[in-house]
Design a protein around this motif. Structure first.
Motif, PDB file in Angstrom:
ATOM      1  N   VAL A   1       0.852  -1.193   0.000  1.00  0.00           N
ATOM      2  CA  VAL A   1       0.000   0.000   0.000  1.00  0.00           C
ATOM      3  C   VAL A   1       0.886   1.240   0.000  1.00  0.00           C
ATOM      4  N   LYS A   2       0.651   2.104  -0.953  1.00  0.00           N
ATOM      5  CA  LYS A   2       1.386   3.367  -1.035  1.00  0.00           C
ATOM      6  C   LYS A   2       0.404   4.519  -0.871  1.00  0.00           C
ATOM      7  N   PHE A   3       0.660   5.373   0.106  1.00  0.00           N
ATOM      8  CA  PHE A   3      -0.205   6.528   0.338  1.00  0.00           C
ATOM      9  C   PHE A   3       0.392   7.748  -0.354  1.00  0.00           C
ATOM     10  N   ILE A   4      -0.422   8.442  -1.134  1.00  0.00           N
ATOM     11  CA  ILE A   4       0.011   9.694  -1.759  1.00  0.00           C
ATOM     12  C   ILE A   4      -0.856  10.815  -1.206  1.00  0.00           C
ATOM     13  N   GLY A   5      -0.225  11.746  -0.500  1.00  0.00           N
ATOM     14  CA  GLY A   5      -0.946  12.866   0.085  1.00  0.00           C
ATOM     15  C   GLY A   5      -0.951  14.062  -0.846  1.00  0.00           C
ATOM     16  N   ILE A   6      -2.123  14.689  -0.982  1.00  0.00           N
ATOM     17  CA  ILE A   6      -2.236  15.830  -1.897  1.00  0.00           C
ATOM     18  C   ILE A   6      -2.865  17.021  -1.176  1.00  0.00           C
ATOM     19  N   ASP A   7      -2.589  18.209  -1.684  1.00  0.00           N
ATOM     20  CA  ASP A   7      -3.142  19.441  -1.138  1.00  0.00           C
ATOM     21  C   ASP A   7      -4.091  20.030  -2.176  1.00  0.00           C
ATOM     22  N   LEU A   8      -5.386  19.863  -1.950  1.00  0.00           N
ATOM     23  CA  LEU A   8      -6.389  20.312  -2.916  1.00  0.00           C
ATOM     24  C   LEU A   8      -6.595  21.823  -2.897  1.00  0.00           C
ATOM     25  N   LYS A   9      -6.061  22.487  -1.892  1.00  0.00           N
ATOM     26  CA  LYS A   9      -6.211  23.939  -1.812  1.00  0.00           C
ATOM     27  C   LYS A   9      -5.019  24.682  -2.392  1.00  0.00           C
ATOM     28  N   LYS A  10      -3.974  23.921  -2.710  1.00  0.00           N
ATOM     29  CA  LYS A  10      -2.750  24.564  -3.190  1.00  0.00           C
ATOM     30  C   LYS A  10      -2.288  23.969  -4.520  1.00  0.00           C
ATOM     31  N   ASP A  11      -1.722  22.779  -4.475  1.00  0.00           N
ATOM     32  CA  ASP A  11      -1.108  22.196  -5.673  1.00  0.00           C
ATOM     33  C   ASP A  11      -2.128  21.705  -6.695  1.00  0.00           C
ATOM     34  N   TYR A  12      -3.317  21.333  -6.231  1.00  0.00           N
ATOM     35  CA  TYR A  12      -4.298  20.736  -7.139  1.00  0.00           C
ATOM     36  C   TYR A  12      -5.639  21.455  -7.054  1.00  0.00           C
ATOM     37  N   LYS A  13      -5.588  22.761  -7.015  1.00  0.00           N
ATOM     38  CA  LYS A  13      -6.791  23.565  -6.864  1.00  0.00           C
ATOM     39  C   LYS A  13      -7.497  23.765  -8.205  1.00  0.00           C
ATOM     40  N   GLY A  14      -8.821  23.641  -8.205  1.00  0.00           N
ATOM     41  CA  GLY A  14      -9.612  23.924  -9.404  1.00  0.00           C
ATOM     42  C   GLY A  14      -9.456  22.878 -10.492  1.00  0.00           C
ATOM     43  N   ILE A  15     -10.047  23.163 -11.650  1.00  0.00           N
ATOM     44  CA  ILE A  15     -10.017  22.244 -12.785  1.00  0.00           C
ATOM     45  C   ILE A  15      -8.589  22.011 -13.268  1.00  0.00           C
ATOM     46  N   SER A  16      -7.806  23.081 -13.337  1.00  0.00           N
ATOM     47  CA  SER A  16      -6.423  22.922 -13.806  1.00  0.00           C
ATOM     48  C   SER A  16      -5.640  22.020 -12.853  1.00  0.00           C
ATOM     49  N   GLY A  17      -5.905  22.162 -11.558  1.00  0.00           N
ATOM     50  CA  GLY A  17      -5.233  21.316 -10.575  1.00  0.00           C
ATOM     51  C   GLY A  17      -5.647  19.865 -10.693  1.00  0.00           C
ATOM     52  N   LEU A  18      -6.932  19.625 -10.967  1.00  0.00           N
ATOM     53  CA  LEU A  18      -7.417  18.253 -11.125  1.00  0.00           C
ATOM     54  C   LEU A  18      -6.870  17.618 -12.401  1.00  0.00           C
ATOM     55  N   ASN A  19      -6.738  18.426 -13.452  1.00  0.00           N
ATOM     56  CA  ASN A  19      -6.118  17.904 -14.683  1.00  0.00           C
ATOM     57  C   ASN A  19      -4.658  17.540 -14.437  1.00  0.00           C
ATOM     58  N   LYS A  20      -3.977  18.357 -13.664  1.00  0.00           N
ATOM     59  CA  LYS A  20      -2.597  18.047 -13.291  1.00  0.00           C
ATOM     60  C   LYS A  20      -2.545  16.738 -12.495  1.00  0.00           C
ATOM     61  N   LEU A  21      -3.489  16.591 -11.558  1.00  0.00           N
ATOM     62  CA  LEU A  21      -3.541  15.384 -10.747  1.00  0.00           C
ATOM     63  C   LEU A  21      -3.830  14.163 -11.611  1.00  0.00           C
ATOM     64  N   PHE A  22      -4.758  14.286 -12.547  1.00  0.00           N
ATOM     65  CA  PHE A  22      -5.053  13.154 -13.420  1.00  0.00           C
ATOM     66  C   PHE A  22      -3.822  12.733 -14.207  1.00  0.00           C
ATOM     67  N   ASN A  23      -3.089  13.706 -14.751  1.00  0.00           N
ATOM     68  CA  ASN A  23      -1.880  13.366 -15.522  1.00  0.00           C
ATOM     69  C   ASN A  23      -0.862  12.630 -14.657  1.00  0.00           C
ATOM     70  N   GLU A  24      -0.779  12.995 -13.381  1.00  0.00           N
ATOM     71  CA  GLU A  24       0.142  12.305 -12.478  1.00  0.00           C
ATOM     72  C   GLU A  24      -0.356  10.892 -12.170  1.00  0.00           C
ATOM     73  N   ILE A  25      -1.676  10.744 -12.045  1.00  0.00           N
ATOM     74  CA  ILE A  25      -2.258   9.414 -11.831  1.00  0.00           C
ATOM     75  C   ILE A  25      -2.013   8.530 -13.049  1.00  0.00           C
ATOM     76  N   LYS A  26      -2.245   9.077 -14.210  1.00  0.00           N
ATOM     77  CA  LYS A  26      -2.062   8.319 -15.457  1.00  0.00           C
ATOM     78  C   LYS A  26      -0.617   7.866 -15.619  1.00  0.00           C
ATOM     79  N   ALA A  27       0.318   8.719 -15.178  1.00  0.00           N
ATOM     80  CA  ALA A  27       1.743   8.394 -15.292  1.00  0.00           C
ATOM     81  C   ALA A  27       2.139   7.221 -14.408  1.00  0.00           C
TER      82      ALA A  27
END
Length: 334
Positions: free
Chosen positions: A42-68
């Motif tokens: 089990v690998k835990f990945i912690g994210i900050d939805l108010k900073k690094d992944y805020k809004g639609i652009s942040g979620l798109n960034k997060l998706f690209n990291e998930i896909k990778a």
């Protein structure tokens, strides 16, 4: 926090049953201590939805990291706007995707018909498990505690709490996110007064935020063998370690009930506007340890966030007798 805590027994059991499967759990950074002792796959990945992944652009960034990460499938345990967006992206990317069935229609009917006229709904643990079964992972939930060996309390906690010695340690978490889940504070204080009068019991108060901290510290000054932990434990990991040493926890239908469940700490849970039949009782907790008043209007809310139907009287909480809570606590610790 409670929703994430309820994921732990399911994710833990999945990992134990599928040793060759890498499991990546994505959540807020501050929840990581709950997963620190999980099996190695089990690998835990912690994210900050108010900073690094805020809004639609942040979620798109997060998706690209998930896909990778080259994942084979995506399990949505939350089914809210953010996870729905990620689910759409993973689906369009050809990744096998399944989501939780929260049973919203059944829960709405439960509040309409009342618990007395309704059967028990699936637990949240079973709903999480079903998501994984729909992805092809068949397993039973087998979990006891996030601590698989004896917990050695750090010096910071020992300095705050003292040595346990012959004391019975009882925790009280008197707050929750919504009014419909909070026992009137004067009743909690009455319980605290009765516990304080017993020489062999030390009581620890749990809360967060300045308002709660002021209340708890006032109680600490007023009663003997009472310690407020608010703002003093330096993080969730230390809080979990302390909870694991309690002989009993008293909690509302709140995150603290679920944190106690992760450490196999038996909990006296208090229910007002919400109800056990909605499926949110802590993992491996006993229904017989729950304190509740049988009223035809219960539950009026699944999450405790709706206004009381009885002119804000909250009879479901006002009619609870602190002595009933005390009896259950004493039965457990003795």
């Amino acid at each position: 926090m409670g929703d994430v805590a309820m994921c732990v027994p399911v994710v833990w059991s999945l990992a134990k049953n599928f040793h060759e499967t890498e499991i990546i759990f994505l959540s807020r950074k501050n929840f990581e201590p709950m997963f620190k002792q999980c099996p190695k796959n089990v690998k835990f990945i912690g994210i900050d939805l108010k900073k690094d992944y805020k809004g639609i652009s942040g979620l798109n960034k997060l998706f690209n990291e998930i896909k990778a990460l080259n994942i084979d499938c995506y399990a949505d345990f939350h089914d809210v706007l953010r996870t729905k967006f990620l689910r759409l992206r993973t689906t369009l990317a050809g990744i096998t995707t399944k989501k939780i069935d929260k049973g919203r229609r059944q829960k709405k009917l439960l509040t309409k018909k009342g618990a007395n006229n309704f059967t028990q709904l699936p637990t949240t643990f079973e709903r999480y498990q079903k998501v994984l079964e729909n992805l092809g992972f068949k397993f039973s939930i087998d979990f006891k505690s996030i601590f698989t060996s004896t917990v050695e309390l750090p010096q910071k906690i020992i300095t705050l709490c003292g040595e346990k010695q012959d004391f019975k340690w009882v925790g009280i978490a008197p707050f929750a996110a919504h009014k419909g889940k909070i026992l009137p504070l004067e009743k909690t204080e009455k319980l605290l007064e009765k516990l304080s009068s017993k020489n062999n019991i030390k009581t620890f108060l749990f809360g967060a935020g300045e308002k709660e901290k002021v209340i708890l510290e006032n109680w600490q000054e007023k009663y003997t063998n009472v310690i407020s932990t608010a703002g003093k434990l330096d993080g969730l990991e230390n809080e979990l370690m302390l909870i694991s040493k309690l002989d009993c926890m008293v909690s509302m239908d709140s995150a603290n009930m679920h944190l106690a469940s992760l450490t196999a700490t038996r909990t006296v849970s208090i229910w007002g506007a919400t109800h056990l039949k909605a499926g949110f009782l802590g993992f491996n907790q006993n229904e017989s340890d729950a304190v509740q008043i049988n009223l035809p209007c219960r539950p009026c809310s699944i999450y405790g966030n709706k206004e009381c139907k009885l002119d804000q009287k909250y009879r479901c909480l006002e009619e609870i007798n602190p002595d009933d809570i005390l009896i259950k606590v004493l039965n457990i610790i003795n």
